[in-house]
Design a protein around this motif. Sequence first.
Motif, PDB file in Angstrom:
ATOM      1  N   ASP A 139       0.815  -1.213   0.000  1.00 25.54           N
ATOM      2  CA  ASP A 139       0.000   0.000   0.000  1.00 25.54           C
ATOM      3  C   ASP A 139       0.847   1.261   0.000  1.00 25.54           C
ATOM      4  O   ASP A 139       1.984   1.265   0.497  1.00 25.54           O
ATOM      5  CB  ASP A 139      -0.896   0.049   1.245  1.00 25.54           C
ATOM      6  N   LEU A 140       0.260   2.323  -0.519  1.00 24.26           N
ATOM      7  CA  LEU A 140       0.892   3.629  -0.404  1.00 24.26           C
ATOM      8  C   LEU A 140       0.822   4.062   1.053  1.00 24.26           C
ATOM      9  O   LEU A 140      -0.185   3.835   1.727  1.00 24.26           O
ATOM     10  CB  LEU A 140       0.131   4.666  -1.239  1.00 24.26           C
ATOM     11  N   THR A 141       1.869   4.703   1.513  1.00 26.06           N
ATOM     12  CA  THR A 141       1.827   5.284   2.846  1.00 26.06           C
ATOM     13  C   THR A 141       0.984   6.553   2.774  1.00 26.06           C
ATOM     14  O   THR A 141       0.794   7.120   1.685  1.00 26.06           O
ATOM     15  CB  THR A 141       3.241   5.636   3.348  1.00 26.06           C
ATOM     16  N   PRO A 142       0.484   7.030   3.898  1.00 26.71           N
ATOM     17  CA  PRO A 142      -0.261   8.297   3.868  1.00 26.71           C
ATOM     18  C   PRO A 142       0.559   9.446   3.275  1.00 26.71           C
ATOM     19  O   PRO A 142       0.019  10.276   2.537  1.00 26.71           O
ATOM     20  CB  PRO A 142      -0.597   8.547   5.344  1.00 26.71           C
ATOM     21  N   SER A 143       1.854   9.491   3.545  1.00 23.83           N
ATOM     22  CA  SER A 143       2.664  10.582   2.990  1.00 23.83           C
ATOM     23  C   SER A 143       2.846  10.421   1.482  1.00 23.83           C
ATOM     24  O   SER A 143       2.874  11.422   0.758  1.00 23.83           O
ATOM     25  CB  SER A 143       4.013  10.689   3.702  1.00 23.83           C
ATOM     26  N   GLU A 144       2.946   9.191   0.982  1.00 23.26           N
ATOM     27  CA  GLU A 144       3.027   8.984  -0.474  1.00 23.26           C
ATOM     28  C   GLU A 144       1.735   9.433  -1.152  1.00 23.26           C
ATOM     29  O   GLU A 144       1.766  10.099  -2.184  1.00 23.26           O
ATOM     30  CB  GLU A 144       3.276   7.507  -0.805  1.00 23.26           C
ATOM     31  N   TYR A 145       0.602   9.070  -0.554  1.00 24.20           N
ATOM     32  CA  TYR A 145      -0.682   9.480  -1.123  1.00 24.20           C
ATOM     33  C   TYR A 145      -0.799  11.005  -1.120  1.00 24.20           C
ATOM     34  O   TYR A 145      -1.203  11.602  -2.112  1.00 24.20           O
ATOM     35  CB  TYR A 145      -1.855   8.860  -0.362  1.00 24.20           C
ATOM     36  N   ARG A 146      -0.448  11.609  -0.006  1.00 29.99           N
ATOM     37  CA  ARG A 146      -0.537  13.075   0.099  1.00 29.99           C
ATOM     38  C   ARG A 146       0.332  13.751  -0.958  1.00 29.99           C
ATOM     39  O   ARG A 146      -0.084  14.722  -1.589  1.00 29.99           O
ATOM     40  CB  ARG A 146      -0.133  13.511   1.504  1.00 29.99           C
ATOM     41  N   GLU A 147       1.536  13.236  -1.160  1.00 31.49           N
ATOM     42  CA  GLU A 147       2.438  13.803  -2.169  1.00 31.49           C
ATOM     43  C   GLU A 147       1.813  13.720  -3.568  1.00 31.49           C
ATOM     44  O   GLU A 147       1.843  14.679  -4.340  1.00 31.49           O
ATOM     45  CB  GLU A 147       3.777  13.066  -2.142  1.00 31.49           C
ATOM     46  N   VAL A 148       1.226  12.574  -3.895  1.00 28.27           N
ATOM     47  CA  VAL A 148       0.581  12.397  -5.202  1.00 28.27           C
ATOM     48  C   VAL A 148      -0.604  13.350  -5.333  1.00 28.27           C
ATOM     49  O   VAL A 148      -0.771  14.035  -6.344  1.00 28.27           O
ATOM     50  CB  VAL A 148       0.120  10.928  -5.387  1.00 28.27           C
ATOM     51  N   PHE A 149      -1.431  13.415  -4.307  1.00 27.11           N
ATOM     52  CA  PHE A 149      -2.618  14.265  -4.306  1.00 27.11           C
ATOM     53  C   PHE A 149      -2.237  15.742  -4.499  1.00 27.11           C
ATOM     54  O   PHE A 149      -2.826  16.447  -5.322  1.00 27.11           O
ATOM     55  CB  PHE A 149      -3.390  14.066  -3.001  1.00 27.11           C
ATOM     56  N   LEU A 150      -1.227  16.199  -3.770  1.00 29.06           N
ATOM     57  CA  LEU A 150      -0.801  17.593  -3.878  1.00 29.06           C
ATOM     58  C   LEU A 150      -0.188  17.889  -5.249  1.00 29.06           C
ATOM     59  O   LEU A 150      -0.441  18.937  -5.836  1.00 29.06           O
ATOM     60  CB  LEU A 150       0.180  17.938  -2.757  1.00 29.06           C
ATOM     61  N   ARG A 151       0.624  16.966  -5.763  1.00 32.73           N
ATOM     62  CA  ARG A 151       1.232  17.144  -7.093  1.00 32.73           C
ATOM     63  C   ARG A 151       0.141  17.269  -8.150  1.00 32.73           C
ATOM     64  O   ARG A 151       0.200  18.137  -9.021  1.00 32.73           O
ATOM     65  CB  ARG A 151       2.160  15.975  -7.428  1.00 32.73           C
ATOM     66  N   LEU A 152      -0.860  16.397  -8.086  1.00 37.69           N
ATOM     67  CA  LEU A 152      -1.948  16.453  -9.057  1.00 37.69           C
ATOM     68  C   LEU A 152      -2.740  17.756  -8.934  1.00 37.69           C
ATOM     69  O   LEU A 152      -3.121  18.350  -9.940  1.00 37.69           O
ATOM     70  CB  LEU A 152      -2.874  15.241  -8.897  1.00 37.69           C
ATOM     71  N   GLY A 153      -2.966  18.198  -7.718  1.00 28.43           N
ATOM     72  CA  GLY A 153      -3.670  19.463  -7.514  1.00 28.43           C
ATOM     73  C   GLY A 153      -2.936  20.627  -8.142  1.00 28.43           C
ATOM     74  O   GLY A 153      -3.534  21.483  -8.797  1.00 28.43           O
ATOM     75  N   ARG A 154      -1.617  20.658  -7.961  1.00 29.51           N
ATOM     76  CA  ARG A 154      -0.808  21.722  -8.577  1.00 29.51           C
ATOM     77  C   ARG A 154      -0.858  21.612 -10.102  1.00 29.51           C
ATOM     78  O   ARG A 154      -0.989  22.613 -10.805  1.00 29.51           O
ATOM     79  CB  ARG A 154       0.640  21.654  -8.092  1.00 29.51           C
ATOM     80  N   ARG A 155      -0.732  20.417 -10.594  1.00 28.43           N
ATOM     81  CA  ARG A 155      -0.698  20.216 -12.042  1.00 28.43           C
ATOM     82  C   ARG A 155      -2.027  20.598 -12.691  1.00 28.43           C
ATOM     83  O   ARG A 155      -2.057  21.166 -13.776  1.00 28.43           O
ATOM     84  CB  ARG A 155      -0.377  18.754 -12.344  1.00 28.43           C
ATOM     85  N   LEU A 156      -3.124  20.288 -12.049  1.00 28.10           N
ATOM     86  CA  LEU A 156      -4.446  20.579 -12.625  1.00 28.10           C
ATOM     87  C   LEU A 156      -4.816  22.050 -12.507  1.00 28.10           C
ATOM     88  O   LEU A 156      -5.606  22.555 -13.303  1.00 28.10           O
ATOM     89  CB  LEU A 156      -5.517  19.701 -11.970  1.00 28.10           C
ATOM     90  N   GLY A 157      -4.274  22.728 -11.511  1.00 28.61           N
ATOM     91  CA  GLY A 157      -4.543  24.154 -11.359  1.00 28.61           C
ATOM     92  C   GLY A 157      -6.024  24.468 -11.327  1.00 28.61           C
ATOM     93  O   GLY A 157      -6.798  23.839 -10.614  1.00 28.61           O
ATOM     94  N   GLU A 158      -6.435  25.437 -12.138  1.00 23.96           N
ATOM     95  CA  GLU A 158      -7.835  25.882 -12.149  1.00 23.96           C
ATOM     96  C   GLU A 158      -8.781  24.838 -12.741  1.00 23.96           C
ATOM     97  O   GLU A 158      -9.997  24.979 -12.632  1.00 23.96           O
ATOM     98  CB  GLU A 158      -7.961  27.199 -12.915  1.00 23.96           C
ATOM     99  N   ASN A 159      -8.254  23.793 -13.344  1.00 23.98           N
ATOM    100  CA  ASN A 159      -9.089  22.731 -13.908  1.00 23.98           C
ATOM    101  C   ASN A 159      -9.400  21.620 -12.914  1.00 23.98           C
ATOM    102  O   ASN A 159     -10.003  20.619 -13.271  1.00 23.98           O
ATOM    103  CB  ASN A 159      -8.399  22.112 -15.135  1.00 23.98           C
ATOM    104  N   ARG A 160      -9.007  21.810 -11.685  1.00 26.81           N
ATOM    105  CA  ARG A 160      -9.108  20.762 -10.671  1.00 26.81           C
ATOM    106  C   ARG A 160     -10.545  20.421 -10.284  1.00 26.81           C
ATOM    107  O   ARG A 160     -10.881  19.253 -10.117  1.00 26.81           O
ATOM    108  CB  ARG A 160      -8.333  21.220  -9.438  1.00 26.81           C
ATOM    109  N   TYR A 161     -11.393  21.402 -10.120  1.00 30.16           N
ATOM    110  CA  TYR A 161     -12.739  21.175  -9.575  1.00 30.16           C
ATOM    111  C   TYR A 161     -13.791  21.171 -10.673  1.00 30.16           C
ATOM    112  O   TYR A 161     -13.656  21.861 -11.690  1.00 30.16           O
ATOM    113  CB  TYR A 161     -13.076  22.242  -8.534  1.00 30.16           C
ATOM    114  N   TYR A 162     -14.860  20.407 -10.452  1.00 27.74           N
ATOM    115  CA  TYR A 162     -15.948  20.292 -11.427  1.00 27.74           C
ATOM    116  C   TYR A 162     -17.257  20.002 -10.707  1.00 27.74           C
ATOM    117  O   TYR A 162     -17.255  19.486  -9.588  1.00 27.74           O
ATOM    118  CB  TYR A 162     -15.633  19.181 -12.447  1.00 27.74           C
ATOM    119  N   PRO A 163     -18.391  20.345 -11.347  1.00 29.35           N
ATOM    120  CA  PRO A 163     -19.687  20.014 -10.745  1.00 29.35           C
ATOM    121  C   PRO A 163     -19.883  18.496 -10.744  1.00 29.35           C
ATOM    122  O   PRO A 163     -19.539  17.817 -11.709  1.00 29.35           O
ATOM    123  CB  PRO A 163     -20.709  20.674 -11.667  1.00 29.35           C
TER     124      PRO A 163
END
Length: 175
Positions: A72-96
């Motif tokens: 399994d991914l550790t919580p810190s590995e998951y957090r790193e992936v989640f944050l990287r994706l959030g930065r990469r997606l920028g303003e396209n991150r959220y949707y209805p």
Amino acid sequence: MDKYSNLKEQPTVVHFVESARTFCRLVETDAPESDLWMLQILVAVADLYAAAHHLPVPDLDSARIDPEDRFDLTPSEYREVFLRLGRRLGENRYYPYCFDSTDLSPNQPPPGIGDLADDLADIYRDIKPGLRAWDANIADFVSDIIFEWKEPLFRTHWGRHAVDVLRVLHSLVYK
């Protein structure tokens, strides 16, 4: 040739593993937000989703060994992936987001906000442990890895996230 080796060499399984590697590589790569990356991740998720439909459902021995916990991914590995994706997606991150697109009843909860970073990170969290176990090349894990990718995880979790990702990224890429 034992049943595990045979299963590991099935073309549908090989294709899924290749699709999973492509998806994970795109998630793991540090790249700025770009139209090209969104197209690449859209294609990777579409391929992964389609490949999952063709995975066999292996017969599991009664004495199952669940490799997922060990890899399994550790919580810190998951957090790193989640944050990287959030930065990469920028303003396209959220949707209805609609909770159940098949429910037309008036009792359905109101639409909410979906998060592509969460969707992609959750797909990654469900796929990556199986790849780690696969790469450990332990024959006893093969059936369980494939079962986990196909049955509980695809049907109830990452498959649903993949459908949301496909819908949203298709709209963003082909606007």
